[in-house]
Design a protein around this motif. Structure first.
Motif, PDB file in Angstrom:
ATOM      1  N   ASP A  23       0.815  -1.207   0.000  1.00  0.00           N
ATOM      2  CA  ASP A  23       0.000   0.000   0.000  1.00  0.00           C
ATOM      3  C   ASP A  23       0.856   1.269   0.000  1.00  0.00           C
ATOM      4  O   ASP A  23       0.382   2.341   0.341  1.00  0.00           O
ATOM      5  N   SER A  24       2.086   1.097  -0.396  1.00  0.00           N
ATOM      6  CA  SER A  24       2.969   2.260  -0.390  1.00  0.00           C
ATOM      7  C   SER A  24       2.452   3.346  -1.324  1.00  0.00           C
ATOM      8  O   SER A  24       1.958   3.071  -2.418  1.00  0.00           O
ATOM      9  N   ARG A  25       2.590   4.579  -0.883  1.00  0.00           N
ATOM     10  CA  ARG A  25       2.149   5.676  -1.722  1.00  0.00           C
ATOM     11  C   ARG A  25       3.310   6.281  -2.518  1.00  0.00           C
ATOM     12  O   ARG A  25       3.192   7.380  -3.050  1.00  0.00           O
ATOM     13  N   LEU A  26       4.398   5.545  -2.603  1.00  0.00           N
ATOM     14  CA  LEU A  26       5.546   6.039  -3.352  1.00  0.00           C
ATOM     15  C   LEU A  26       5.211   6.370  -4.805  1.00  0.00           C
ATOM     16  O   LEU A  26       5.614   7.415  -5.316  1.00  0.00           O
ATOM     17  N   PRO A  27       4.469   5.479  -5.489  1.00  0.00           N
ATOM     18  CA  PRO A  27       4.103   5.834  -6.871  1.00  0.00           C
ATOM     19  C   PRO A  27       3.315   7.135  -6.954  1.00  0.00           C
ATOM     20  O   PRO A  27       3.548   7.948  -7.854  1.00  0.00           O
ATOM     21  N   LEU A  28       2.396   7.307  -6.008  1.00  0.00           N
ATOM     22  CA  LEU A  28       1.627   8.554  -5.979  1.00  0.00           C
ATOM     23  C   LEU A  28       2.546   9.763  -5.833  1.00  0.00           C
ATOM     24  O   LEU A  28       2.352  10.790  -6.473  1.00  0.00           O
ATOM     25  N   VAL A  29       3.521   9.603  -4.946  1.00  0.00           N
ATOM     26  CA  VAL A  29       4.461  10.698  -4.710  1.00  0.00           C
ATOM     27  C   VAL A  29       5.210  11.033  -5.991  1.00  0.00           C
ATOM     28  O   VAL A  29       5.320  12.204  -6.381  1.00  0.00           O
ATOM     29  N   LEU A  30       5.724  10.020  -6.649  1.00  0.00           N
ATOM     30  CA  LEU A  30       6.488  10.257  -7.876  1.00  0.00           C
ATOM     31  C   LEU A  30       5.615  10.903  -8.947  1.00  0.00           C
ATOM     32  O   LEU A  30       6.033  11.844  -9.621  1.00  0.00           O
ATOM     33  N   ASP A  31       4.408  10.392  -9.095  1.00  0.00           N
ATOM     34  CA  ASP A  31       3.503  10.975 -10.099  1.00  0.00           C
ATOM     35  C   ASP A  31       3.208  12.434  -9.797  1.00  0.00           C
ATOM     36  O   ASP A  31       3.235  13.283 -10.698  1.00  0.00           O
ATOM     37  N   ALA A  32       2.923  12.702  -8.531  1.00  0.00           N
ATOM     38  CA  ALA A  32       2.608  14.084  -8.162  1.00  0.00           C
ATOM     39  C   ALA A  32       3.810  14.982  -8.394  1.00  0.00           C
ATOM     40  O   ALA A  32       3.688  16.088  -8.950  1.00  0.00           O
ATOM     41  N   ALA A  33       4.980  14.499  -7.992  1.00  0.00           N
ATOM     42  CA  ALA A  33       6.196  15.295  -8.188  1.00  0.00           C
ATOM     43  C   ALA A  33       6.421  15.558  -9.669  1.00  0.00           C
ATOM     44  O   ALA A  33       6.711  16.688 -10.078  1.00  0.00           O
ATOM     45  N   ALA A  34       6.272  14.520 -10.476  1.00  0.00           N
ATOM     46  CA  ALA A  34       6.463  14.687 -11.919  1.00  0.00           C
ATOM     47  C   ALA A  34       5.495  15.721 -12.468  1.00  0.00           C
ATOM     48  O   ALA A  34       5.867  16.569 -13.279  1.00  0.00           O
ATOM     49  N   ARG A  35       4.252  15.656 -12.000  1.00  0.00           N
ATOM     50  CA  ARG A  35       3.259  16.596 -12.507  1.00  0.00           C
ATOM     51  C   ARG A  35       3.642  18.037 -12.183  1.00  0.00           C
ATOM     52  O   ARG A  35       3.627  18.913 -13.050  1.00  0.00           O
ATOM     53  N   PHE A  36       4.011  18.257 -10.933  1.00  0.00           N
ATOM     54  CA  PHE A  36       4.351  19.624 -10.531  1.00  0.00           C
ATOM     55  C   PHE A  36       5.653  20.097 -11.172  1.00  0.00           C
ATOM     56  O   PHE A  36       5.740  21.241 -11.637  1.00  0.00           O
ATOM     57  N   PHE A  37       6.650  19.236 -11.195  1.00  0.00           N
ATOM     58  CA  PHE A  37       7.928  19.628 -11.795  1.00  0.00           C
ATOM     59  C   PHE A  37       7.728  19.970 -13.269  1.00  0.00           C
ATOM     60  O   PHE A  37       8.340  20.906 -13.786  1.00  0.00           O
ATOM     61  N   ALA A  38       6.875  19.218 -13.945  1.00  0.00           N
ATOM     62  CA  ALA A  38       6.656  19.466 -15.372  1.00  0.00           C
ATOM     63  C   ALA A  38       5.871  20.752 -15.592  1.00  0.00           C
ATOM     64  O   ALA A  38       6.158  21.503 -16.521  1.00  0.00           O
TER      65      ALA A  38
END
Lengths: 206, 206
Positions: A23-38
């Motif tokens: 149930d790790s939210r690591l993928p969510l974190v990466l996706d969110a970071a990618a979205r904001f960084f982009a």
DNA sequence: CATCATACCAAACAACTGTTTGTTTTTCTA
DNA sequence: TAGAAAAACAAACAGTTGTTTGGTATGATG
């Protein structure tokens, strides 16, 4: 010192690889970071932005990443991986002639850069110098990809004395700069790519 | 409402034009801002950075500019003005043939972008979206210049059906992206410009 | 010489930044 | 089912950000 394997993304995550929970939210974190960084760039994105979008608290991000810059490296590396994965098939198609293969590579490059999501955009958008502590790693990742792209140019049957390096810089620059003026819904990446390559191949002088 | 003149840089300065004193440090402020915006980017530059480099206190900047973004507009406009001033002579040389004139325009563009100081670099480096409140003005300024650049392409004797817009986007992208890889001391702007234009003019396909 | 806008200083404001520390909840495993 | 490891919370830290407000030298002008 024992010989170490090439560093990967997960080296930047703090806990060792052993025993990950489902149930790790690591993928969510990466996706969110990618979205904001982009969308907003590295410096304009706060850890609170990312944490909020992933449904957690800012401090919790430091369970996965030692710093904001380490998080960027992870996103950046994933971006390079995705663009590479998109481009490699086009590059490997040995049956098609070198010029159309270059067009296909450019189309794939553009697609990974403009349409295939946020990770790819980060690689072009974020300047390595914006994260000084990891700038070298980011540059290395980008160079790694550019070497792949260069293969498509090296395979071209060009007149002798043609400056292949200049050709690479020119084409790659034109493609990457498209992030500035590209608007979805108009000309598709593959159309643009073909157009650019044709301008190079066809004689414009008399 | 009386008809107003087109907005200029000084509209963003707070006090009216009347009665300027000779010991004003406004030029210092603009130079410092240009330097930081060019080197570190807009978001990574603080008002304290600029004020410090100009030898004054952060709050004092607000005597000249209503906000950080207004200061950016001033620098940006000056940057566009300088690049334009560099390019226009090359564009006006009616005696030389269109292709070498384009090369000269590109050389001037590159010089103003890579070597002629910080103002020009700001125009390419800073993305309008980084300053949302003034993004439209920045974009308008940039478009204004690109229209000038486009004239050099419109003057080319090209085969019919050539996509001049794509040609402009491609060339301008290649030039602007050079900020990423350019290192002073190596190939000069004019050498690079000639190389790029030659790649477009000469037939690369057989 | 008196006046007044000009050009700045000095000090603070509230909001936001990345990050740390100690604690709690949850899931997997033995 | 007990225990350990994983994943996250809660709350704060010190520093930085853009900006405001009220005051003060200074140079030009009548």
């Amino acid at each position: 010192m024992p010989p170490e394997a090439a560093p990967t993304v997960s080296d930047l995550a703090r806990p060792p690889r052993t025993g990950t929970r489902s149930d790790s939210r690591l993928p969510l974190v990466l996706d969110a970071a990618a979205r904001f960084f982009a969308e907003k760039g590295f410096g304009y994105t706060s850890m609170r932005d990312i944490a909020g979008a992933a449904g957690m608290l800012p401090g919790s991000l430091y369970y996965y990443f030692a710093s904001k810059e380490a998080l960027l490296v992870a996103v950046y590396a994933e971006g390079v991986r995705r663009i590479t994965d998109t481009v490699l098939p086009a590059l490997g198609a040995a049956e098609v002639d070198p010029w159309t293969r270059l067009a296909n590579v450019c189309a794939a490059h553009l697609a990974g850069l403009l349409e295939d999501g946020d990770y790819g955009q980060v690689v072009i958008r974020v300047r390595p110098e914006d994260a000084p502590a990891v700038a070298a790693r980011l540059t290395a990742l980008r160079d790694e990809y550019e070497a792949i792209f260069a293969q498509a140019i090296d395979a071209l049957p060009l007149p002798p004395r043609t400056d292949r390096r200049a050709l690479k810089l020119m084409l790659l620059g034109a493609l990457n700069w498209s992030q500035t003026w590209y608007r979805p819904g108009k000309d598709s990446p593959s159309v643009l790519a073909r157009r650019f390559v044709r301008l190079l191949r066809d004689p414009l002088g008399q």
